[in-house]
Scaffold this active site. Structure first.
Site, mmCIF file in Angstrom:
data_model
loop_
_atom_site.group_PDB
_atom_site.id
_atom_site.type_symbol
_atom_site.label_atom_id
_atom_site.label_comp_id
_atom_site.label_asym_id
_atom_site.label_seq_id
_atom_site.Cartn_x
_atom_site.Cartn_y
_atom_site.Cartn_z
ATOM 1 N N ASN A 207 20.071 -15.693 -18.989
ATOM 2 C CA ASN A 207 19.809 -16.916 -17.993
ATOM 3 C C ASN A 207 21.178 -17.463 -17.723
ATOM 4 O O ASN A 207 22.230 -17.386 -17.912
ATOM 5 C CB ASN A 207 18.696 -17.687 -18.672
ATOM 6 C CG ASN A 207 19.190 -18.377 -19.988
ATOM 7 O OD1 ASN A 207 20.444 -18.358 -20.290
ATOM 8 N ND2 ASN A 207 18.231 -18.746 -20.689
ATOM 9 N N GLN A 252 10.314 -7.412 -8.897
ATOM 10 C CA GLN A 252 11.157 -8.130 -9.120
ATOM 11 C C GLN A 252 11.114 -9.671 -9.200
ATOM 12 O O GLN A 252 11.890 -10.274 -9.959
ATOM 13 C CB GLN A 252 12.611 -7.702 -8.120
ATOM 14 C CG GLN A 252 12.898 -6.202 -8.244
ATOM 15 C CD GLN A 252 13.265 -5.895 -9.557
ATOM 16 O OE1 GLN A 252 14.304 -6.614 -9.936
ATOM 17 N NE2 GLN A 252 12.827 -4.845 -10.050
ATOM 18 N N HIS A 255 10.259 -11.405 -12.422
ATOM 19 C CA HIS A 255 11.544 -11.507 -13.553
ATOM 20 C C HIS A 255 11.758 -12.988 -13.775
ATOM 21 O O HIS A 255 11.960 -13.410 -14.728
ATOM 22 C CB HIS A 255 12.775 -10.772 -13.026
ATOM 23 C CG HIS A 255 12.804 -9.398 -13.702
ATOM 24 N ND1 HIS A 255 13.125 -8.878 -14.921
ATOM 25 C CD2 HIS A 255 12.917 -8.423 -12.955
ATOM 26 C CE1 HIS A 255 13.275 -7.808 -14.966
ATOM 27 N NE2 HIS A 255 13.140 -7.187 -13.517
ATOM 28 N N GLU A 321 21.781 -6.620 -5.474
ATOM 29 C CA GLU A 321 21.634 -5.831 -6.926
ATOM 30 C C GLU A 321 20.959 -4.686 -6.705
ATOM 31 O O GLU A 321 21.476 -3.461 -7.326
ATOM 32 C CB GLU A 321 20.897 -6.873 -7.750
ATOM 33 C CG GLU A 321 21.137 -6.252 -9.032
ATOM 34 C CD GLU A 321 20.073 -7.315 -10.172
ATOM 35 O OE1 GLU A 321 20.214 -6.959 -11.518
ATOM 36 O OE2 GLU A 321 19.213 -8.075 -9.298
ATOM 37 N N HIS A 322 19.661 -4.818 -6.358
ATOM 38 C CA HIS A 322 19.009 -3.502 -6.061
ATOM 39 C C HIS A 322 18.550 -3.230 -4.419
ATOM 40 O O HIS A 322 18.151 -4.066 -3.740
ATOM 41 C CB HIS A 322 17.493 -3.527 -6.918
ATOM 42 C CG HIS A 322 17.688 -3.807 -8.367
ATOM 43 N ND1 HIS A 322 17.456 -5.143 -8.715
ATOM 44 C CD2 HIS A 322 17.964 -3.271 -9.160
ATOM 45 C CE1 HIS A 322 17.558 -5.037 -10.115
ATOM 46 N NE2 HIS A 322 17.881 -3.935 -10.470
ATOM 47 N N ASP A 355 15.070 0.531 -13.808
ATOM 48 C CA ASP A 355 15.136 -0.355 -14.736
ATOM 49 C C ASP A 355 14.739 0.075 -16.063
ATOM 50 O O ASP A 355 15.379 -0.405 -16.941
ATOM 51 C CB ASP A 355 14.012 -1.732 -14.464
ATOM 52 C CG ASP A 355 14.225 -2.493 -13.072
ATOM 53 O OD1 ASP A 355 15.324 -2.677 -13.010
ATOM 54 O OD2 ASP A 355 13.491 -2.939 -12.651
ATOM 55 N N HIS A 414 68.185 -3.568 -16.467
ATOM 56 C CA HIS A 414 67.383 -2.690 -16.269
ATOM 57 C C HIS A 414 68.125 -1.339 -15.859
ATOM 58 O O HIS A 414 68.022 -0.106 -16.111
ATOM 59 C CB HIS A 414 66.224 -2.862 -15.222
ATOM 60 C CG HIS A 414 65.311 -3.736 -15.674
ATOM 61 N ND1 HIS A 414 65.227 -4.889 -16.597
ATOM 62 C CD2 HIS A 414 63.866 -3.472 -15.722
ATOM 63 C CE1 HIS A 414 64.176 -5.147 -16.776
ATOM 64 N NE2 HIS A 414 63.277 -4.495 -16.484
#
Length: 426
Positions: A207, A252, A255, A321-322, A355, A414
């Site tokens: 969360n 979804q 959720h 996201e999806h 999922d 160098h």
């Protein structure tokens, strides 16, 4: 629910879709205090916050043995499903493992790259209003496939932690399991306590308190990314099954009340049918109140585009996201979209399959993060290093380039480190 036209969205309405707020900033101050207390006070702070936030008096923070015992406490069908999911996720992530390589680029210049796992990582497995054995699988399995030596899991305490979650943690291969959640769980992994082993990297969803804690400890420990509430965008044309589209949106939405669920279609009849299916199916679900809250938020809706090209542009900016594409030319549409966490093609590829069991990882970027990075994978738990070998002739061929650039930068030593190697031959 009623459909809206993409072209008619106001600037504020478009901003709600494209600048989704995870609510992290609002809790950063409180989280900072929690993190500092755990860093300074260890187990004592962990126990105090468990009482305050979870309402649980934690007897044993280390519950590794309890996770092993939980395997015998779950139903046989649940255990079988856990094991099948683990097998599929492991198979997919094993296919991602990179191989060390070297190559001779020209005479005397051999370069390569090698990959090694992190030694200690922490996985956050959410609890709260639902049990998430799937998140345990998605976090732990890629780490074990990558070869991480010590995989620690934190999960919120409860009077009885769901045995399916604990069984999944054990079956996935975690080495240690701790009964601590929220910001205090992230802090315990990041800094260690008398009980919790400090790790190199913290991964996993949670969360806004968990996400804020990951933001707070970043720099002292590596993290995967900052994730917000779940989101799905469905692209549909007139061949789509409205019931399947609605089902993915509702799935979804259950959720989180702040989940973002969107369907975009170029067909008004399809949009109307999807809305009707949502209205009919939502009251039948067990988490109806959560679903309705998600459907009502400003980042959710069923939208009608003037064309699939406009729908694609919306999807590219949304960076889901999806991303579910339920259209006749799904692969051609996907080819036009770069910004996506995970794509699901066709009617028989519900997001829920990813999922739980198809094998891909469900820990994915949200809030537009797919524009910059991907989801959890074996790469998350690996670090790479380069290796090189030059022969004498190989260095001689490069010497003028190296010395010229070094002196241009004012780094004379160098240049001298190259010339020194040829002094005896001059």
């Amino acid at each position: 629910m009623d459909p809206r036209q993409v072209a008619d969205l106001s600037p504020d309405e478009r901003r709600a879709f494209f600048e989704r707020d995870a609510g992290v900033d609002a809790v950063r101050g409180d989280v900072r205090d929690i993190v500092e207390r755990v860093r300074d006070e260890g187990d004592a702070a962990v126990r105090e916050f468990s009482r305050e936030f979870d309402g649980v008096e934690v007897a044993n923070i280390d519950i590794t043995d309890g996770a092993e015992r939980a395997v015998d406490a779950v139903d046989d069908d649940v255990l079988a499903a856990i094991r099948e999911s683990i097998a599929n996720v492991r198979e997919f992530h094993e296919a991602q493992l990179p191989e060390d390589w070297t190559r001779e680029f020209d005479d005397g210049r051999v370069l390569g790259k090698r990959f090694r796992p992190l030694d200690r990582v922490g996985v956050y497995v959410p609890g709260g209003t639902a049990a998430y054995p799937s998140s345990a699988i998605m976090g732990v399995v890629p780490a074990t496939v990558a070869g991480v030596d010590h995989v620690a899991v934190v999960t919120p305490p409860a009077e009885e932690i769901n045995p399916a979650t604990l069984a999944a943690i054990h079956e996935a291969g975690a080495d240690a399991v701790y009964s601590v959640g929220g910001a205090q769980g992230v802090a315990a992994l990041a800094y260690g306590t008398e009980t919790v082993t400090r790790v190199r990297k913290v991964v996993g969803p949670g969360n806004k308190w968990v996400t804020a804690a990951k933001a707070e400890v970043r720099g002292d420990v590596e993290i995967d990314f900052l994730a917000g509430p779940s989101e799905v965008l469905v692209l549909a044309d007139d061949t789509a099954d409205p019931a399947a589209v609605a089902a993915d949106l509702i799935a979804q939405a259950e959720h989180d009340p702040n989940a973002s669920v969107v369907a975009v279609t170029d067909d008004e009849a399809t949009a109307d049918a999807v809305c009707a299916e949502i209205d009919a199916r939502t009251p039948e679900r067990e988490r109806t109140e959560t679903i309705e809250s998600a459907l009502d938020n400003d980042a959710s809706g069923v939208l009608v585009a003037r064309s699939m090209s406009e729908a694609v542009l919306f999807a590219e900016e949304y960076a889901a996201e999806h991303l579910s594409i339920q259209a006749d030319d799904d692969e051609a549409l996907l080819d036009r979209i770069s910004n996506v966490g995970s794509a699901f093609l066709g009617r028989f590829t519900p997001v829920a399959a990813g999922d739980y069991a198809s094998g891909t990882n469900h820990v994915l970027p949200t809030n537009g993060g797919a524009k910059a990075f991907g989801g959890l994978s074996t790469d998350t738990f690996l670090r790479s290093s380069t290796v090189q070998r030059l022969s004498e002739d190989g260095l001689r061929d490069l010497s003028e380039t190296v010395t010229t650039l070094a002196e241009a930068e004012g780094l004379e030593a160098h240049a001298e480190s190259v010339r020194t190697r040829f002094e005896d031959g001059e």
